[in-house]
Design an enzyme around this catalytic site. Structure first.
Site, PDB file in Angstrom:
ATOM      1  N   ARG A  72       0.821  -1.220   0.000  1.00 27.37           N
ATOM      2  CA  ARG A  72       0.000   0.000   0.000  1.00 27.37           C
ATOM      3  C   ARG A  72       0.852   1.266   0.000  1.00 27.37           C
ATOM      4  O   ARG A  72       0.352   2.351  -0.274  1.00 27.37           O
ATOM      5  CB  ARG A  72      -0.942   0.010   1.209  1.00 27.37           C
ATOM      6  CG  ARG A  72      -1.960  -1.103   1.256  1.00 27.37           C
ATOM      7  CD  ARG A  72      -2.845  -1.098   0.018  1.00 27.37           C
ATOM      8  NE  ARG A  72      -3.316   0.228  -0.335  1.00 27.37           N
ATOM      9  CZ  ARG A  72      -4.288   0.899   0.277  1.00 27.37           C
ATOM     10  NH1 ARG A  72      -4.929   0.349   1.274  1.00 27.37           N
ATOM     11  NH2 ARG A  72      -4.625   2.117  -0.099  1.00 27.37           N
ATOM     12  N   HIS A  73       2.133   1.133   0.333  1.00 26.98           N
ATOM     13  CA  HIS A  73       3.031   2.299   0.330  1.00 26.98           C
ATOM     14  C   HIS A  73       3.486   2.534  -1.104  1.00 26.98           C
ATOM     15  O   HIS A  73       4.466   1.981  -1.574  1.00 26.98           O
ATOM     16  CB  HIS A  73       4.180   2.063   1.318  1.00 26.98           C
ATOM     17  CG  HIS A  73       3.676   1.935   2.727  1.00 26.98           C
ATOM     18  ND1 HIS A  73       3.655   2.987   3.606  1.00 26.98           N
ATOM     19  CD2 HIS A  73       3.084   0.887   3.371  1.00 26.98           C
ATOM     20  CE1 HIS A  73       3.090   2.599   4.750  1.00 26.98           C
ATOM     21  NE2 HIS A  73       2.740   1.322   4.622  1.00 26.98           N
TER      22      HIS A  73
ATOM     23  N   ARG B 260       4.307   2.119  10.415  1.00 28.32           N
ATOM     24  CA  ARG B 260       4.329   0.664  10.629  1.00 28.32           C
ATOM     25  C   ARG B 260       5.050   0.222  11.896  1.00 28.32           C
ATOM     26  O   ARG B 260       5.090  -0.983  12.173  1.00 28.32           O
ATOM     27  CB  ARG B 260       4.933  -0.026   9.400  1.00 28.32           C
ATOM     28  CG  ARG B 260       4.146   0.183   8.118  1.00 28.32           C
ATOM     29  CD  ARG B 260       2.736  -0.352   8.222  1.00 28.32           C
ATOM     30  NE  ARG B 260       1.995  -0.186   6.957  1.00 28.32           N
ATOM     31  CZ  ARG B 260       0.733  -0.565   6.788  1.00 28.32           C
ATOM     32  NH1 ARG B 260       0.066  -1.123   7.765  1.00 28.32           N
ATOM     33  NH2 ARG B 260       0.119  -0.361   5.645  1.00 28.32           N
TER      34      ARG B 260
ATOM     35  N   LEU C 164      14.492   7.738   1.210  1.00 27.90           N
ATOM     36  CA  LEU C 164      14.516   7.802   2.676  1.00 27.90           C
ATOM     37  C   LEU C 164      13.304   8.536   3.235  1.00 27.90           C
ATOM     38  O   LEU C 164      12.755   8.138   4.267  1.00 27.90           O
ATOM     39  CB  LEU C 164      15.819   8.467   3.153  1.00 27.90           C
ATOM     40  CG  LEU C 164      16.016   8.491   4.668  1.00 27.90           C
ATOM     41  CD1 LEU C 164      16.086   7.081   5.258  1.00 27.90           C
ATOM     42  CD2 LEU C 164      17.276   9.266   5.046  1.00 27.90           C
TER      43      LEU C 164
ATOM     44  N   ARG D 251       2.939 -17.684 -10.343  1.00 32.35           N
ATOM     45  CA  ARG D 251       2.379 -18.126 -11.623  1.00 32.35           C
ATOM     46  C   ARG D 251       3.455 -18.833 -12.436  1.00 32.35           C
ATOM     47  O   ARG D 251       3.177 -19.741 -13.201  1.00 32.35           O
ATOM     48  CB  ARG D 251       1.885 -16.933 -12.444  1.00 32.35           C
ATOM     49  CG  ARG D 251       0.589 -16.355 -11.965  1.00 32.35           C
ATOM     50  CD  ARG D 251       0.111 -15.330 -12.948  1.00 32.35           C
ATOM     51  NE  ARG D 251      -0.337 -15.944 -14.182  1.00 32.35           N
ATOM     52  CZ  ARG D 251      -0.394 -15.309 -15.348  1.00 32.35           C
ATOM     53  NH1 ARG D 251      -0.024 -14.055 -15.446  1.00 32.35           N
ATOM     54  NH2 ARG D 251      -0.822 -15.922 -16.420  1.00 32.35           N
TER      55      ARG D 251
END
Ligand SMILES: Cc1cc2nc3c(=O)[nH]c(=O)nc-3n(C[C@H](O)[C@H](O)[C@H](O)COP(=O)(O)OP(=O)(O)OC[C@H]3O[C@@H](n4cnc5c(N)ncnc54)[C@H](O)[C@@H]3O)c2cc1C
Length: 230
Positions: free
Chosen positions: A82-83, A196, A186, A94
């Site tokens: 999601r970042h 997080r 950074l 696959r």
């Protein structure tokens, strides 16, 4: 094992593959804006870096980059991806057999050390340690491992019967491990760490974020000391 690799959870790790910049890079990048990029003493660099960080400047921190290789459960990777400012390249089940993710025959699956309890109803996030007795914990683990092993058995069975990898993988739970390379600057890595490592973040995700913080301190000791003091 590389000294830049830290083990996380039961089978995961994070490894610093590469970096761009050094302790002085943020200050050097900032001085570009007034046309003087000559190196200065660390004292001056540290003072400037501290001011830039405290004033919320972003571009100078974007001039430093880090690239990691990560092995993490799929549910952790789903949160991680999601970042959006980062670059991401993931092992694809696959094309390849998930057992290639491990040295063993089986794809790797995360087995938690403890089953944490649901948080109080006022807090939808997080979990509570020490909720269950050893006996209750063992019951949950037994049931979970039986279920996981059945999925993995079916995965191999389907592959051996000629089912395509892209479908056989349906049998692998979100606690199965995946591997990816993650590159970020950074500035956005620090934002990732803030979000997080927060107590509201999932415990397993927090362990990876803490490992990133340790690796950043190893790679940029003086720069990270200034940032942490800020
Ligand atoms: C504890 C926690 C719980 C969460 N729970 C959920 C959840 O339940 N469901 C869910 O879907 N997500 C959830 N998330 C994910 C969260 O909503 C963010 O997607 C994630 O934290 C990434 O943050 P970010 O967008 O700031 O980072 P990045 O994607 O790295 O972006 C960094 C910054 O760049 C800018 N940016 C990036 N892309 C764009 C764009 N396309 N347009 C404009 N600006 C952009 C923004 O300023 C952004 O802050 C959760 C995150 C945390 C930490």
């Amino acid at each position: 094992m590389s000294t830049k690799r830290i083990r996380v959870l039961d089978h995961g790790y994070i490894e610093l593959l590469d970096s761009m910049g050094d302790d002085a890079e943020v200050a050097r990048a900032a001085r570009q804006s007034y046309g003087n990029s000559n190196d200065r003493s660390w004292e001056l660099d540290a003072k400037l870096t501290k001011r830039l960080y405290e004033d919320g400047h972003t571009s100078p921190f974007e001039m430093v980059e880090v690239k990691f290789k990560v092995r993490a459960p799929i549910f952790v990777a789903r949160q991680w991806v999601r970042h959006r400012t980062a670059n991401w390249s993931e092992f694809s089940m696959r094309y390849a057999d998930a057992s290639k993710l491990s040295e063993s025959e089986k794809p790797l699956v995360y087995i938690p050390e403890e089953w944490r309890g649901a948080p109080p109803s006022s807090n939808h996030q997080g979990s509570v340690t020490g909720t269950f007795t050893e006996y209750e914990d063992a019951l949950f683990s037994d049931a979970y491992e039986t279920w996981v092993n059945e999925g993995l058995r079916l995965y191999k069975e389907m592959q051996e019967a000629g089912v395509a990898n892209e479908m056989a993988r349906f049998c692998i739970p979100v606690t199965g491990y995946t591997e990816f390379v993650w590159k970020n600057d950074l500035h956005n890595t620090l934002k990732f760490l803030k979000l997080r490592t927060h107590e509201g973040a999932q415990k397993e995700m927090r362990e990876y974020a803490e490992a990133i913080r340790t690796l950043l301190h190893q790679e940029f000791p003086k720069l990270m000391a200034v940032i942490d003091a800020g």
